[in-house]
Scaffold this motif. Structure first.
Motif, mmCIF file in Angstrom:
data_model
loop_
_atom_site.group_PDB
_atom_site.id
_atom_site.type_symbol
_atom_site.label_atom_id
_atom_site.label_comp_id
_atom_site.label_asym_id
_atom_site.label_seq_id
_atom_site.Cartn_x
_atom_site.Cartn_y
_atom_site.Cartn_z
ATOM 1 N N TRP A 37 0.854 -1.185 0.000
ATOM 2 C CA TRP A 37 0.000 0.000 0.000
ATOM 3 C C TRP A 37 0.894 1.240 0.000
ATOM 4 N N ALA A 38 0.717 2.103 -0.993
ATOM 5 C CA ALA A 38 1.614 3.246 -1.144
ATOM 6 C C ALA A 38 1.580 4.178 0.061
ATOM 7 N N PHE A 39 0.401 4.437 0.626
ATOM 8 C CA PHE A 39 0.335 5.393 1.725
ATOM 9 C C PHE A 39 0.959 4.820 2.991
ATOM 10 N N MET A 40 0.890 3.492 3.190
ATOM 11 C CA MET A 40 1.598 2.870 4.310
ATOM 12 C C MET A 40 3.099 3.025 4.106
ATOM 13 N N ASN A 41 3.544 2.840 2.864
ATOM 14 C CA ASN A 41 4.962 3.055 2.559
ATOM 15 C C ASN A 41 5.399 4.470 2.907
ATOM 16 N N MET A 42 4.512 5.447 2.658
ATOM 17 C CA MET A 42 4.854 6.835 2.947
ATOM 18 C C MET A 42 5.180 7.004 4.434
ATOM 19 N N MET A 43 4.371 6.426 5.299
ATOM 20 C CA MET A 43 4.603 6.548 6.740
ATOM 21 C C MET A 43 5.819 5.733 7.177
ATOM 22 N N ILE A 44 5.926 4.522 6.666
ATOM 23 C CA ILE A 44 7.061 3.668 7.025
ATOM 24 C C ILE A 44 8.366 4.297 6.560
ATOM 25 N N GLY A 45 8.388 4.771 5.316
ATOM 26 C CA GLY A 45 9.606 5.392 4.782
ATOM 27 C C GLY A 45 10.019 6.611 5.573
ATOM 28 N N ARG A 46 9.049 7.434 5.937
ATOM 29 C CA ARG A 46 9.367 8.600 6.756
ATOM 30 C C ARG A 46 9.957 8.161 8.087
ATOM 31 N N GLY A 47 9.331 7.158 8.712
ATOM 32 C CA GLY A 47 9.837 6.685 10.005
ATOM 33 C C GLY A 47 11.244 6.137 9.917
ATOM 34 N N LEU A 48 11.521 5.349 8.899
ATOM 35 C CA LEU A 48 12.857 4.782 8.731
ATOM 36 C C LEU A 48 13.897 5.890 8.597
ATOM 37 N N ASN A 49 13.596 6.893 7.801
ATOM 38 C CA ASN A 49 14.534 8.001 7.635
ATOM 39 C C ASN A 49 14.730 8.772 8.934
ATOM 40 N N GLU A 50 13.645 9.036 9.645
ATOM 41 C CA GLU A 50 13.749 9.790 10.889
ATOM 42 C C GLU A 50 14.543 9.046 11.954
ATOM 43 N N GLN A 51 14.502 7.720 11.903
ATOM 44 C CA GLN A 51 15.203 6.928 12.913
ATOM 45 C C GLN A 51 16.605 6.507 12.462
ATOM 46 N N GLY A 52 17.073 7.040 11.354
ATOM 47 C CA GLY A 52 18.452 6.822 10.940
ATOM 48 C C GLY A 52 18.677 5.664 9.992
ATOM 49 N N TYR A 53 17.599 5.064 9.478
ATOM 50 C CA TYR A 53 17.741 3.954 8.534
ATOM 51 C C TYR A 53 17.514 4.489 7.115
ATOM 52 N N GLU A 54 18.448 5.348 6.681
ATOM 53 C CA GLU A 54 18.255 6.050 5.412
ATOM 54 C C GLU A 54 18.234 5.106 4.216
ATOM 55 N N ALA A 55 19.058 4.073 4.226
ATOM 56 C CA ALA A 55 19.098 3.150 3.082
ATOM 57 C C ALA A 55 17.758 2.437 2.921
ATOM 58 N N GLU A 56 17.209 2.001 4.046
ATOM 59 C CA GLU A 56 15.912 1.318 3.999
ATOM 60 C C GLU A 56 14.799 2.290 3.612
ATOM 61 N N GLY A 57 14.871 3.517 4.148
ATOM 62 C CA GLY A 57 13.886 4.517 3.774
ATOM 63 C C GLY A 57 13.928 4.816 2.285
ATOM 64 N N HIS A 58 15.129 4.882 1.732
ATOM 65 C CA HIS A 58 15.279 5.125 0.302
ATOM 66 C C HIS A 58 14.729 3.947 -0.503
ATOM 67 N N GLN A 59 14.932 2.729 0.010
ATOM 68 C CA GLN A 59 14.403 1.549 -0.674
ATOM 69 C C GLN A 59 12.876 1.617 -0.768
ATOM 70 N N VAL A 60 12.231 2.045 0.326
ATOM 71 C CA VAL A 60 10.772 2.171 0.326
ATOM 72 C C VAL A 60 10.334 3.194 -0.715
ATOM 73 N N TRP A 61 11.049 4.317 -0.761
ATOM 74 C CA TRP A 61 10.718 5.353 -1.746
ATOM 75 C C TRP A 61 10.872 4.824 -3.169
ATOM 76 N N GLU A 62 11.972 4.148 -3.450
ATOM 77 C CA GLU A 62 12.205 3.648 -4.802
ATOM 78 C C GLU A 62 11.175 2.598 -5.195
ATOM 79 N N ASP A 63 10.810 1.736 -4.248
ATOM 80 C CA ASP A 63 9.777 0.738 -4.530
ATOM 81 C C ASP A 63 8.446 1.404 -4.830
ATOM 82 N N THR A 64 8.109 2.428 -4.071
ATOM 83 C CA THR A 64 6.844 3.126 -4.281
ATOM 84 C C THR A 64 6.837 3.814 -5.634
ATOM 85 N N ARG A 65 7.920 4.494 -5.943
ATOM 86 C CA ARG A 65 8.036 5.148 -7.259
ATOM 87 C C ARG A 65 7.893 4.115 -8.383
#
Length: 439
Positions: free
Chosen positions: A363-391
């Protein structure tokens, strides 16, 4: 199910199409998620769509949330559906719910994403007019959050329960499988499912699940939709990691808004809610599965497994170092087994289904929240992966309700408002999405 043909749409075209979908689903002050399948105003859909409108029409964005909170109940609840106009394409309609509201609504709520959506609008529109609109919305949201804490956490445990799978927004998630066994769906009144006229049955909840859903609606109706009575007597009362984490993140947004808008009397109340939740979420930790999981408050048993809702722990900013390490391990393991993340359920579990609603799809909107959380908590690579998958999903397969996590096939409804809104968030802000007002 074979993989869908890829569209290969560029970003500019995606933005134009996303805007066209949202405006096309506009019914005058509120949007529908998609025509036919969901012909009314849905709570968390509407709040997320407001953020999509904010990318090109702030006035219309405010109106979306204002229309939603205008249908707040006297006890503070903001319902999960507002039935503005009768539509024959959806079941159960207003007559089944029979809530007695001036404008018919459903009888329970949905995850309270509206506070951080309203914060987004205030961050963009913080002049005198924006602050005035935000202040009115804030007062309604404050009452709604109080409703969640009072009626869905009556024991002040710091975790909130749902009284129906629909209240979680994740209708047929495996999180509810065990708890739903306590619900007798064998004697519900005859009904016709209208969702299956719009969507392949392979993508939707089963008849057995639906019977139990309707049984819970009938039970709530028999109690006159009294929130306290339902909390005490409903056979289904399950602490939901998704709603708990979203409420905690929304409480944090509400606190920032309270300070910005000088709602000083509300600050200590919200701070107490946050402190209680930061401790209470440990009750959702299932050491045997090493994940945050649903907790049946009638039996004290954990259910489900690793879900995308559990990944919202990063969005809520909670978890010990060990818990975060376990959750990021699950994220990496699950993503390695799928074509796209974040799967709504663990593919290593027997009840996983890559295409059936909340049992595997992305679900794209769930990805939006998860990706934001990953980035905020210092997991930038994983957050970027969520963004790329969503795109990749949206540019390759369009604005579907959700997507097969293995091959990206679009599923559920098409031309979906909150999927379009998610893209507009990403396109306007860039990954990660993280607009906040300053405390």
């Amino acid at each position: 199910m074979g993989a869908a043909e890829k569209l290969h749409v560029d970003d500019a075209t995606l933005s134009r199409e996303a805007q066209a979908i949202i405006t096309g689903n506009d019914r005058g002050g509120y949007t529908v998620p998609t025509a036919g399948l969901y012909p009314y105003q849905w709570n968390w859909d509407s709040a997320i769509v407001a953020m999509g409108f904010a990318a090109f029409d702030l006035d219309r964005a405010w109106a979306e949330i204002e229309t939603l909170v205008a249908h707040q109940w006297p006890d503070g609840m903001i319902p999960h559906i507002v039935f503005h106009k009768e539509a024959p394409t959806y079941f159960p309609g207003p007559n089944v719910w029979d809530t007695g509201r001036p404008v018919p609504t459903s009888g329970h709520s949905q995850p309270p994403v509206a506070a951080f959506c309203a914060e987004e609008l205030l961050a963009r529109d913080n002049g005198a007019l924006g602050q005035a609109r935000a202040a009115r919305v804030f007062d309604a949201l404050m009452r709604w959050h109080r409703w969640w804490h009072d009626y869905r956490d009556p024991g002040a445990l710091g975790i909130v329960a749902i009284t129906h799978p629909w209240e979680s927004g994740r209708d047929n998630s495996p999180d509810w499988d065990e708890a739903l066994k306590a619900v007798d769906g064998s004697n519900v009144a005859p009904y016709e499912r209208r969702d299956l006229k719009h969507v392949d049955a392979k993508m939707r909840p089963t008849k057995e699940e639906y019977d139990r859903y309707i049984a819970l609606v009938e039970f709530g109706r028999s109690l006159g939709w009294n929130a306290r009575d339902i909390g005490q007597r409903n056979p289904f009362f399950v602490a939901d990691p998704g709603t708990t984490f979203i409420l905690l993140a929304a409480d944090r947004a509400l606190l920032r808004m309270a300070k910005f808008l000088n709602k000083i009397d509300d600050v200590p109340v919200i701070e107490e809610w946050i402190a209680r939740a930061e401790t209470g979420v440990n009750r959702l930790w299932d050491a045997s599965q090493e994940t945050f999981a649903a907790l049946d408050l009638r039996t004290s048993k954990h259910g489900g497994g690793v879900s995308n809702a559990a990944m919202l722990c990063f969005f809520a900013g909670v978890g010990s170092n060990d818990q975060r390490a376990a959750m990021i391990g699950h994220f990496r393991r699950i993503r390695a087994k799928t074509g796209f993340g974040v799967a709504s359920h663990d593919p290593d579990q027997p009840n996983f289904d890559s295409i059936r609603y909340w049992r595997g799809p992305v679900w794209a909107f769930m990805n939006m929240m998860i990706g934001r959380g990953l980035n905020e908590q210092g997991y930038e690579a994983e957050g970027h992966q969520v963004w790329e998958d969503t795109r990749a999903l949206l540019s390759g397969y369009g604005f579907a309700e959700y997507f097969d996590c293995n091959d990206g096939s679009p599923a559920g409804g098409g031309a979906f408002s909150w999927t379009a809104a998610t893209w507009l968030q990403y396109a306007a802000q860039g990954a990660p999405w993280a607009p906040q007002i300053k405390e």
